[in-house]
Scaffold this active site. Structure first.
Site: not given
Length: 307
Positions: A138, A167
């Site tokens: 992320y 992400k």
């Protein structure tokens, strides 16, 4: 390219608190999670920034993880955010998520001291080695203070095979294509910046990680369908209508805006936890106006270009 374990609209539930005591409301969490699944979200991702993970005590984090995964009950994939300042706690959380049936884990590099490349690699490698789950790396420089550009992301994934997903929440759409190209399709990329949802899908994103689905799930699902299957003008029109709402919830902060929106809809989740404060009255009024407008919109093929 490998088929990613999650794709489509990935809904991020808030963590409800009892208004008078500030304690967890696990029954409400169970209900809100079930509503996201019933609304058609393709996956559920608890314990991100929307879920106020940073403000939970260890026992609370464990309870939210267990309750959410139990509520989903394997109906859709789950991606549990396990991030913490320390490697030890992140590893513990990853193992707990695996034990309760998570599909994947999501790891954000959080810092107090600036981290060297060697320290980042060591952290991600330790977390990845702790379970047999795939890892979603992320990148959210706005909240973590750490920016992982595509070159770094791909280098980490080559060294740590469990990292199969990324992400990307910087809002830089070019990064989606860069990651796909540099990894030769080995990495699946996911958008975490609401306003660029359509651009991200068009750049090759496998999914949209969004708290917007808590309030307007049908709009999110329709945008995903239009982005993948067209025609382009329908997707453009959907985003144009949805964009003021997306910008507001991002600009004013996801936990407070989503909880205010749930209150407006009569689906209460309590206040955010301090130091966060409830959404101010002026912003709440604007949010109500936007939700009313979206709720009143026919959202039919005949009402939008390309229908």
């Amino acid at each position: 390219m490998a088929v990613p374990p999650v794709a489509g609209i990935i809904g991020y539930p808030v963590t409800p608190f009892v208004p008078d005591t500030g304690e967890l409301d696990l029954e409400r969490l169970r209900g809100l999670t079930g509503e996201l699944v019933d609304a058609g979200c393709h996956a559920i991702a608890p314990l991100g920034s929307t879920g106020e993970s940073a403000y939970l005590r260890d026992a609370e984090w464990d309870a939210v993880c267990e309750t959410t995964l139990d509520a989903v009950a394997g109906r859709v994939p789950t991606v549990v955010g396990v991030s913490h300042w320390s490697t030890e706690t992140t590893v513990r959380r990853a193992r707990l998520a695996e034990r309760h049936g998570a599909t994947a884990i999501m790891v954000l590099a959080q810092k107090y001291w600036s981290l060297t490349e060697a320290e980042l690699e060591q952290h991600f490698a330790a977390v990845a080695a702790a379970t047999d789950l795939p890892v979603m790396l992320y990148n959210n420089p706005g909240t973590s203070g750490v920016d992982l550009p595509p070159l770094t992301v791909v280098a980490l994934a080559r060294k740590i095979p469990a990292i199969t997903m990324v992400k990307e929440s910087s809002g830089d759409v070019a990064r989606f294509r860069d990651i796909l190209d540099m990894s030769e399709g080995a990495l699946s990329v996911y958008n975490g910046s609401n306003p660029v949802a359509l651009e991200a899908f068009r750049a090759g994103a496998s999914g949209w990680c969004t708290a917007a689905a808590c309030l307007v799930p049908r709009w999110c699902l329709e945008l995903h369908t239009a982005a993948l299957h067209g025609p382009p003008e329908r997707a453009d029109a959907l985003l144009a209508t949805l964009l003021p709402f997306l910008k507001l919830i991002v600009d004013r902060g996801l936990p407070r805006t989503v909880k205010a929106g749930l209150d407006i809809q009569g689906r209460h989740a309590g206040p955010p936890r301090p130091p966060l404060r409830p959404l101010p009255a002026e912003d709440t009024s604007r949010l109500r106006e936007l939700l009313d407008r979206l709720d009143a919109h026919p959202l039919t093929a005949a009402a939008l270009p390309g229908g």
